[in-house]
Write a protein that holds these residues in place. Structure first.
Motif, PDB file in Angstrom:
ATOM      1  N   THR A  39       5.596   7.895   1.533  1.00 47.28           N
ATOM      2  CA  THR A  39       5.811   7.682   2.970  1.00 47.28           C
ATOM      3  C   THR A  39       4.823   8.457   3.822  1.00 47.28           C
ATOM      4  N   ASN A  40       4.073   9.372   3.197  1.00 42.85           N
ATOM      5  CA  ASN A  40       3.043  10.111   3.936  1.00 42.85           C
ATOM      6  C   ASN A  40       1.764   9.297   4.117  1.00 42.85           C
ATOM      7  N   TYR A  41       1.658   8.153   3.454  1.00 41.33           N
ATOM      8  CA  TYR A  41       0.487   7.286   3.609  1.00 41.33           C
ATOM      9  C   TYR A  41       0.693   6.332   4.786  1.00 41.33           C
ATOM     10  N   GLY A  42      -0.400   5.898   5.366  1.00 35.26           N
ATOM     11  CA  GLY A  42      -0.345   5.030   6.539  1.00 35.26           C
ATOM     12  C   GLY A  42       0.189   3.640   6.224  1.00 35.26           C
ATOM     13  N   VAL A  43       0.768   3.015   7.247  1.00 34.79           N
ATOM     14  CA  VAL A  43       1.291   1.657   7.124  1.00 34.79           C
ATOM     15  C   VAL A  43       0.143   0.671   7.309  1.00 34.79           C
ATOM     16  N   VAL A  44      -0.030  -0.240   6.336  1.00 35.86           N
ATOM     17  CA  VAL A  44      -1.116  -1.215   6.395  1.00 35.86           C
ATOM     18  C   VAL A  44      -0.602  -2.641   6.569  1.00 35.86           C
ATOM     19  N   GLY A  45       0.704  -2.795   6.629  1.00 35.56           N
ATOM     20  CA  GLY A  45       1.287  -4.124   6.801  1.00 35.56           C
ATOM     21  C   GLY A  45       2.792  -4.059   6.634  1.00 35.56           C
ATOM     22  N   THR A  46       3.432  -5.204   6.728  1.00 27.63           N
ATOM     23  CA  THR A  46       4.883  -5.273   6.544  1.00 27.63           C
ATOM     24  C   THR A  46       5.246  -6.525   5.753  1.00 27.63           C
ATOM     25  N   LEU A  47       6.404  -6.475   5.118  1.00 29.03           N
ATOM     26  CA  LEU A  47       7.005  -7.624   4.458  1.00 29.03           C
ATOM     27  C   LEU A  47       8.388  -7.848   5.048  1.00 29.03           C
ATOM     28  N   LYS A  48       8.904  -9.067   4.897  1.00 30.81           N
ATOM     29  CA  LYS A  48      10.233  -9.407   5.395  1.00 30.81           C
ATOM     30  C   LYS A  48      11.174  -9.629   4.221  1.00 30.81           C
ATOM     31  N   ILE A  49      12.449  -9.576   4.499  1.00 31.23           N
ATOM     32  CA  ILE A  49      13.445  -9.822   3.474  1.00 31.23           C
ATOM     33  C   ILE A  49      13.240 -11.210   2.872  1.00 31.23           C
ATOM     34  N   ASN A  50      13.371 -11.300   1.563  1.00 26.69           N
ATOM     35  CA  ASN A  50      13.182 -12.512   0.752  1.00 26.69           C
ATOM     36  C   ASN A  50      11.721 -12.856   0.482  1.00 26.69           C
ATOM     37  N   ASP A  51      10.752 -12.103   1.042  1.00 25.54           N
ATOM     38  CA  ASP A  51       9.361 -12.303   0.660  1.00 25.54           C
ATOM     39  C   ASP A  51       9.191 -11.967  -0.820  1.00 25.54           C
ATOM     40  N   VAL A  52       8.288 -12.681  -1.483  1.00 24.14           N
ATOM     41  CA  VAL A  52       8.016 -12.415  -2.897  1.00 24.14           C
ATOM     42  C   VAL A  52       6.577 -11.946  -3.072  1.00 24.14           C
ATOM     43  N   ILE A  53       6.379 -11.021  -4.010  1.00 29.70           N
ATOM     44  CA  ILE A  53       5.048 -10.476  -4.285  1.00 29.70           C
ATOM     45  C   ILE A  53       4.859 -10.333  -5.796  1.00 29.70           C
ATOM     46  N   TYR A  54       3.622 -10.458  -6.236  1.00 32.34           N
ATOM     47  CA  TYR A  54       3.274 -10.224  -7.637  1.00 32.34           C
ATOM     48  C   TYR A  54       2.821  -8.775  -7.751  1.00 32.34           C
ATOM     49  N   VAL A  55       3.607  -7.980  -8.455  1.00 35.42           N
ATOM     50  CA  VAL A  55       3.359  -6.539  -8.557  1.00 35.42           C
ATOM     51  C   VAL A  55       2.483  -6.248  -9.767  1.00 35.42           C
ATOM     52  N   LEU A  56       1.414  -5.508  -9.524  1.00 33.72           N
ATOM     53  CA  LEU A  56       0.474  -5.164 -10.590  1.00 33.72           C
ATOM     54  C   LEU A  56       0.946  -3.983 -11.421  1.00 33.72           C
ATOM     55  N   SER A  57       1.617  -3.021 -10.781  1.00 35.79           N
ATOM     56  CA  SER A  57       2.115  -1.852 -11.511  1.00 35.79           C
ATOM     57  C   SER A  57       3.169  -1.152 -10.669  1.00 35.79           C
ATOM     58  N   THR A  58       4.001  -0.365 -11.330  1.00 39.12           N
ATOM     59  CA  THR A  58       4.984   0.463 -10.632  1.00 39.12           C
ATOM     60  C   THR A  58       4.921   1.873 -11.205  1.00 39.12           C
ATOM     61  N   SER A  59       5.143   2.851 -10.344  1.00 38.66           N
ATOM     62  CA  SER A  59       5.128   4.245 -10.782  1.00 38.66           C
ATOM     63  C   SER A  59       5.880   5.102  -9.784  1.00 38.66           C
ATOM     64  N   LYS A  60       6.812   5.887 -10.286  1.00 37.05           N
ATOM     65  CA  LYS A  60       7.541   6.876  -9.489  1.00 37.05           C
ATOM     66  C   LYS A  60       8.158   6.262  -8.231  1.00 37.05           C
ATOM     67  N   GLY A  61       8.731   5.078  -8.381  1.00 37.72           N
ATOM     68  CA  GLY A  61       9.449   4.469  -7.271  1.00 37.72           C
ATOM     69  C   GLY A  61       8.599   3.673  -6.311  1.00 37.72           C
ATOM     70  N   TRP A  62       7.328   3.417  -6.662  1.00 35.59           N
ATOM     71  CA  TRP A  62       6.454   2.646  -5.787  1.00 35.59           C
ATOM     72  C   TRP A  62       5.804   1.505  -6.563  1.00 35.59           C
ATOM     73  N   ALA A  63       5.759   0.357  -5.941  1.00 33.96           N
ATOM     74  CA  ALA A  63       5.159  -0.832  -6.541  1.00 33.96           C
ATOM     75  C   ALA A  63       3.836  -1.126  -5.859  1.00 33.96           C
ATOM     76  N   ASN A  64       2.822  -1.396  -6.664  1.00 32.65           N
ATOM     77  CA  ASN A  64       1.486  -1.684  -6.156  1.00 32.65           C
ATOM     78  C   ASN A  64       1.197  -3.171  -6.265  1.00 32.65           C
ATOM     79  N   PHE A  65       0.871  -3.796  -5.133  1.00 35.30           N
ATOM     80  CA  PHE A  65       0.379  -5.177  -5.154  1.00 35.30           C
ATOM     81  C   PHE A  65      -0.898  -5.218  -4.324  1.00 35.30           C
ATOM     82  N   TYR A  66      -1.483  -6.403  -4.179  1.00 33.58           N
ATOM     83  CA  TYR A  66      -2.837  -6.476  -3.626  1.00 33.58           C
ATOM     84  C   TYR A  66      -2.968  -5.875  -2.232  1.00 33.58           C
ATOM     85  N   LYS A  67      -1.899  -5.841  -1.460  1.00 33.92           N
ATOM     86  CA  LYS A  67      -1.964  -5.366  -0.083  1.00 33.92           C
ATOM     87  C   LYS A  67      -1.792  -3.850   0.027  1.00 33.92           C
ATOM     88  N   GLY A  68      -1.106  -3.250  -0.955  1.00 31.83           N
ATOM     89  CA  GLY A  68      -0.830  -1.824  -0.888  1.00 31.83           C
ATOM     90  C   GLY A  68       0.381  -1.463  -1.729  1.00 31.83           C
TER      91      GLY A  68
END
Length: 274
Positions: A39-68
């Motif tokens: 949460t200390n990193y800047g906001v680069v976008g938003t998603l809405k409820i029911n949006d779907v994303i393809y996640v490349l990796s997850t670590s320590k409670g955070w999911a990484n996809f192409y946007k951030g």
């Protein structure tokens, strides 16, 4: 050293299990996308409820996809995909653009699990293989003897019904037009979204997509049929719903065809010709 090797092997296996999965946004109407995993990193976008994303990796409670990065506290594994197939040899990528790295290439006619459009670049599909241009995917035909004679629009109408069923809420949210429009758009229809549900009839929007107004209620109903309730003084926005071959769906799973009980407006039924 052997213990360290086993630990590293386990960590690699865990990453492999958690990466390359499709997730849906839950629990948050708006979810911040951040430039890093915290949460200390800047906001680069938003998603809405029911949006779907393809996640490349997850670590320590955070999911990484192409946007951030997004918090996994607000994600759930996406379920109930629709079967699509490739119409040409097709690259599936890390993000919704030819500029992203290709994860795999499938030959024409191969099947993928389709979960919906990318929420940022809606001309790209989110699948279990990664992101692909929706123009090169089509709903997979079934093994029935008549499936080969179905028009492309009928296949899309049936896919829209599947999408509506898979994304319906347990009870009404008051956004029937938004949910049905999402289903139609994700199935590949192009149209201008209307402010009210009844305008999909009055403004000729469904007709423009290839749906044909029926002279009366079809009997039997068929998968992909749409019903639009007109507007009146009691129901200023009307209502719109789509049939999946068993039930009607709008923003929620309907137990009845006509959800209105007083001053009921006319119902207009639409169908894609075979």
């Amino acid at each position: 050293m052997r213990g360290l090797f086993l630990l590293l092997t386990l960590l690699v296996n865990v990453v492999c299990v958690l990466s390359g999965k499709v997730y849906k946004v839950v629990k948050a109407d708006v979810l911040n996308v951040r430039s890093g995993p915290g949460t200390n990193y800047g906001v680069v976008g938003t998603l809405k409820i029911n949006d779907v994303i393809y996640v490349l990796s997850t670590s320590k409670g955070w999911a990484n996809f192409y946007k951030g990065y997004v918090s996994t506290d607000f994600l759930a594994t996406a379920t109930n995909p629709v079967k699509y197939e490739t119409t040409t040899d097709l690259n599936f990528r890390e993000g919704p653009s030819p500029n992203y790295t290709a994860l795999t290439t499938l030959k024409q006619g191969k099947t993928v699990n389709y979960y919906g459009r990318d929420p940022i670049n809606t001309s790209w599909a989110v699948t279990d293989k990664g992101y692909a241009n929706i123009s090169y995917l089509t709903t997979k035909t079934t093994g029935s003897s008549t499936s080969g004679s179905k028009s492309a629009n009928l296949k899309k109408a049936e896919a829209a019904a599947d999408y509506a069923r898979n994304h319906a809420e347990p009870k009404s949210t008051g956004w029937c037009a938004r949910y049905v429009a999402n289903a139609l758009e994700n199935a590949g229809f192009s149209f201008t979204r209307q402010a009210s549900a009844c305008q999909y009839h009055t403004n000729g929007t469904l007709k423009g997509m290839g749906f044909v107004l029926q002279s009366s209620r079809p009997n039997p109903l068929k998968k992909g049929d749409i019903a639009v309730h007109g507007c009146n003084s009691s129901h200023v926005d009307g209502h719109i719903q789509i049939y999946d071959g068993n039930k009607w769906y709008s923003d929620f799973v309907q137990n009845t065809e006509n959800i209105m009980t007083t001053n009921v407006p006319p119902i207009y039924y639409y169908r894609i010709p075979k």
